[in-house]
Design an enzyme around this catalytic site. Structure first.
Site, PDB file in Angstrom:
ATOM      1  N   GLU A   1      -2.034 -19.620  -1.308  1.00  0.00           N
ATOM      2  CA  GLU A   1      -2.511 -18.251  -1.123  1.00  0.00           C
ATOM      3  C   GLU A   1      -4.040 -18.214  -1.216  1.00  0.00           C
ATOM      4  O   GLU A   1      -4.600 -18.099  -2.308  1.00  0.00           O
ATOM      5  CB  GLU A   1      -1.882 -17.361  -2.208  1.00  0.00           C
ATOM      6  CG  GLU A   1      -2.161 -15.909  -2.017  1.00  0.00           C
ATOM      7  CD  GLU A   1      -1.359 -15.045  -2.982  1.00  0.00           C
ATOM      8  OE1 GLU A   1      -0.533 -14.274  -2.495  1.00  0.00           O
ATOM      9  OE2 GLU A   1      -1.571 -15.146  -4.184  1.00  0.00           O
TER      10      GLU A   1
ATOM     11  N   HIS B   1      -2.259 -17.270 -10.364  1.00  0.00           N
ATOM     12  CA  HIS B   1      -2.632 -16.400  -9.244  1.00  0.00           C
ATOM     13  C   HIS B   1      -4.156 -16.314  -9.145  1.00  0.00           C
ATOM     14  O   HIS B   1      -4.845 -16.285 -10.169  1.00  0.00           O
ATOM     15  CB  HIS B   1      -2.024 -15.006  -9.443  1.00  0.00           C
ATOM     16  CG  HIS B   1      -2.133 -14.144  -8.229  1.00  0.00           C
ATOM     17  ND1 HIS B   1      -3.301 -13.510  -7.876  1.00  0.00           N
ATOM     18  CD2 HIS B   1      -1.229 -13.848  -7.258  1.00  0.00           C
ATOM     19  CE1 HIS B   1      -3.105 -12.850  -6.744  1.00  0.00           C
ATOM     20  NE2 HIS B   1      -1.856 -13.040  -6.346  1.00  0.00           N
TER      21      HIS B   1
HETATM   22  P1  PGA Z   1      -0.979  -9.183  -0.601  1.00  0.00           P
HETATM   23  O1  PGA Z   1      -0.889  -9.900  -2.045  1.00  0.00           O
HETATM   24  O2  PGA Z   1       0.349  -9.362   0.054  1.00  0.00           O
HETATM   25  O3  PGA Z   1      -1.314  -7.758  -0.922  1.00  0.00           O
HETATM   26  O4  PGA Z   1      -2.057  -9.883   0.135  1.00  0.00           O
HETATM   27  C1  PGA Z   1      -0.290 -11.120  -2.198  1.00  0.00           C
HETATM   28  C2  PGA Z   1      -0.580 -11.661  -3.579  1.00  0.00           C
HETATM   29  O5  PGA Z   1      -1.743 -11.609  -3.994  1.00  0.00           O
HETATM   30  O6  PGA Z   1       0.320 -12.138  -4.268  1.00  0.00           O
END
Ligand code: PGA
Length: 244
Positions: free
Chosen positions: A152, A92
């Site tokens: 992401e 992450h």
């Molecule tokens: P968010 O987080 O939906 O608050 O943007 C997603 C994540 O970081 O997994």
């Protein structure tokens, strides 16, 4: 079937609240057969939540690798598994950014988690092609269907405004990730790997994301801390069963 993952991060503050959210999601989850729901709470809440998980799956938000050396403060893949976790999030961007996790460390964790039999939710962000190449180095194609890739970008996480990457860009990133996977593994293997989006996904933008991006699932942070918001997202995904 869409994969919808709740990443609770370092929330909620107390176990009682965690149980409340979990149980209300669980109550509805039994009727939502076209979607796979994974809840990733803080480690400390796993034992309690694993008692009543039923259709909901559990995952860790990180883990170390197995090994014979002492690793103070770490939680291993087999510990996660022993508390009923089937999944683990690795790589992450918050771990990369605030805990200086390198691609090499992430690669070691992914290998260990897979060896233990956990499914891996592998996050990539700013440089997906390179992060995929390094993070999945030395992993056999045979185990790759146990890995889901989450695209992401750091800039899209927890934006408060609910703004997100535009669908056209997401489609382009999905193709880029698919091509990177095709290069490393066979075409057949790469087609079995779910590609997911994460970053400020909420009950409002989920419709557009479902309609315009063909992502195989979503990783939800903030919006997963409210059972009603999270359930709305899950329900939309349940209705939309296109793709794998
Ligand atoms: P968010 O987080 O939906 O608050 O943007 C997603 C994540 O970081 O997994």
């Amino acid at each position: 079937m869409k994969l919808v993952i709740a990443n609770w991060k370092n929330n909620p503050k107390i176990l009682a609240q965690a149980k409340r959210i979990f149980l209300s999601v669980k109550k509805r989850a039994g009727q939502l057969k076209n979607v796979e729901i994974v809840i990733c709470p803080p480690f400390l809440y796993l034992p309690e939540l694993s008692i009543s998980r039923s259709r909901l799956k559990l995952g860790g938000q990180d883990c170390s690798w197995e090994g014979s050396i002492p690793l103070t403060g770490e939680v291993t893949p087999s510990m996660l598994k022993s508390f009923g976790a089937e999944y683990v999030i690795l790589g992450h961007s918050e771990r990369r950014r605030y805990f200086q996790e390198t691609d090499a460390v992430i690669n070691r964790k992914i290998k260990s988690a897979l060896k233990t039999g956990l499914k891996v939710i592998f996050c990539v962000g700013e440089d997906p092609r390179n992060q995929i190449k390094k993070g999945l180095k030395g992993i056999r194609g045979g185990v790759m269907p146990q890995v889901a890739i989450v695209y992401e970008p750091l800039s899209a996480i927890s934006t408060q405004k609910g703004s997100l990457v535009v669908p056209a860009e997401l489609r382009q990133k999905k193709t880029l990730i698919q091509n990177a996977l095709k290069q490393m593994f066979s075409r057949t293997v790469s087609q079995k790997i779910k590609i997911i989006y994460g970053g400020s996904v909420d009950e409002k933008n989920i419709k557009t994301l479902l309609k315009e991006t063909e992502m195989d699932g979503f990783l939800i942070g903030q919006a997963s801390l409210s059972s009603s918001r999270f359930l709305k997202i899950v329900q939309f995904c349940n209705r939309n069963r296109r793709t794998t």
